[in-house]
Each structure stands twice: as C-alpha cells, then as structure tokens.
Write an enzyme that holds these catalytic residues in place. Structure first.
Site, PDB file in Angstrom:
ATOM      1  N   ASP A 131       0.861  -1.168   0.000  1.00 34.11           N
ATOM      2  CA  ASP A 131       0.000   0.000   0.000  1.00 34.11           C
ATOM      3  C   ASP A 131       0.911   1.236   0.000  1.00 34.11           C
ATOM      4  O   ASP A 131       2.124   1.122   0.244  1.00 34.11           O
ATOM      5  CB  ASP A 131      -0.885  -0.027   1.247  1.00 34.11           C
ATOM      6  CG  ASP A 131      -1.677   1.242   1.427  1.00 34.11           C
ATOM      7  OD1 ASP A 131      -2.412   1.629   0.500  1.00 34.11           O
ATOM      8  OD2 ASP A 131      -1.550   1.857   2.504  1.00 34.11           O
TER       9      ASP A 131
ATOM     10  N   ASP B 268      -0.256   5.164   0.953  1.00 36.61           N
ATOM     11  CA  ASP B 268      -0.510   6.155   1.996  1.00 36.61           C
ATOM     12  C   ASP B 268      -0.560   5.508   3.369  1.00 36.61           C
ATOM     13  O   ASP B 268      -1.417   4.661   3.643  1.00 36.61           O
ATOM     14  CB  ASP B 268      -1.828   6.883   1.723  1.00 36.61           C
ATOM     15  CG  ASP B 268      -1.761   7.740   0.469  1.00 36.61           C
ATOM     16  OD1 ASP B 268      -0.715   8.361   0.241  1.00 36.61           O
ATOM     17  OD2 ASP B 268      -2.762   7.783  -0.279  1.00 36.61           O
TER      18      ASP B 268
END
Length: 236
Positions: free
Chosen positions: A11, A13
């Site tokens: 991922d 953020d």
C-alpha cells in the site's frame, strides 16, 4: 506446505510513507481556494479515512456535514476540488517533504536482492505515487516495482479486493505466493478478500484500529526484516 513468498505488495498512503498529513493539508488548501467553509482537522480526518479514495471522501463529508450541497452540481465540484488537491499534494511531496517510513527502503532493498517481485496496490492516484517516488527516493523508486495498481486501475476502492486482483493478474502469481503490507483496516480487508496474506504497519491515523485478519501488526517496519516477513507468510 505453503508456497514461499514470491512478491511483496505495498500500500502507499500510511505504509510506504506517512502521507496523510500532506493529503489533509492539500484538501484544506483546495477548499480554502474554492471559498468553501470546510476545514478538516485531525479528528475529523481520521473519521473520513474510513472512506477510501479522495473524491469518495469529499462526497462522504458533504453527505454528513453539508447536505445542502448534495445534487447534480456536486460531482463537477468534487472533480474540480480533487484535481486541485492532487496538484497541491504532488507539488508538496515532490519537494521531498514526505520521507519513506522507517524500514521501508531497507525491506525493499532486501526483497529486490532476494529476487522477489514488488508491486503497489493503492487507492490513491498514479500521479500521487509518482510524486512520492520523486520526492522521497530521488526518482529511484520508479524502478523498484513490477507494477503499480492505482485508483485509475481499480475504481472500486478498498475494502473491495479489486486492486489486489489487478496486481495478481499483472504479476501472474497466485495470491498465496504474495504478501501484502498495509496500514489500515480497509487495506487488510481488501487483501484478505483477494486471498493475499497481509501484515500491518500502523500509521499515525490507524494506530489502535482493528486489524483482524492480519498476520502481524507492527508500529513500523524499522525492526522487520525480509526473514521476518517470510516467517509470517510461511506460518499460514
């Protein structure tokens, strides 16, 4: 016996970098420029992060806090606001204001040296990811990943598993041969729904959340090695 891990899927953020304060600041600046009386403080923003995707987050905010703006005019306004927010955010991170989180660069280097594939599975835009690579890695990050699956590639946002399914198809690997690295409950649910084992590095905005389904939860990856991840993956 479980397949050995052959790919790490990151991922962005909150996982690769603590980007959310930069996102929040960009949202608030875009709102102010548009003459809107909206200010997202940290408490409100943490609540809004339960909704994946920037445009979706704005719509959720309007529905809850400014419903008079609901209607046919909302979508064009959301598009304009999000485009301006993205421009403000990418300019900020491209200047190097958001470094990679502790341990991330080392983990990536270990995985590359071991011949593992690397991928990104994110609900943020490709422009945001590329700006982060420019600012936090002096551009080197552009060559680290076999594929980037971003908001443009998976319109159904996490916790929907679509973005992970896109990555798996592009990598040509079974879910059981991969390991996801996430920071949010929505990310954990997305990976799990795609059949991908997942570990968590808590971020500023997700510390203490419910990460049911994760193989392990760490405060960051500073003390986590590739061997650690291999062990968690093999443990099933």
């Amino acid at each position: 016996m479980a397949d050995p891990v052959r790919a790490l899927i990151f991922d962005v953020d909150g996982t690769l970098a603590e980007t959310e304060e930069a996102h929040r600041d960009a949202f608030n600046r875009a709102f102010a420029e548009a003459g809107l009386p909206w200010v997202w403080d940290r408490v409100l923003y943490r609540q809004l992060l339960a909704v994946s995707g920037g445009k979706e987050r704005i719509r959720a905010f309007v529905a809850r806090h400014d419903p008079a703006r609901l209607g046919p005019q909302l979508d064009p306004m959301v598009q304009r606001l999000h485009a301006r927010k993205t421009a403000l955010y990418t300019a900020a991170v491209r200047r190097g204001g958001v470094p990679l989180r502790p341990g991330v660069a080392r983990l990536i280097a270990e995985a590359r040296a071991a011949g593992l594939a690397l991928a990104v599975a994110t609900t943020t835009t490709r422009a945001n990811v590329e700006a982060l690579f420019d600012g936090s890695t002096a551009g080197a990050g552009h060559g680290w990943f076999a594929t980037l699956a971003c908001a443009e590639d998976a319109p159904a946002k996490k916790p929907d598993p679509l973005v992970y399914r896109v990555v798996l198809e592009r990598l040509g690997l079974p879910a059981a041969a991969c390991l996801a690295l996430e920071d949010s409950p929505n990310g954990v649910r997305a990976a799990a729904a795609a059949g991908v084992p997942v570990v968590v590095s808590e971020s500023v905005y997700t510390a203490g959340d419910d990460f049911t389904g994760a193989r392990a939860v760490f405060p960051d990856f500073a003390e986590v090695t590739l061997d650690t991840l291999r062990g968690l993956h093999a443990a099933g």
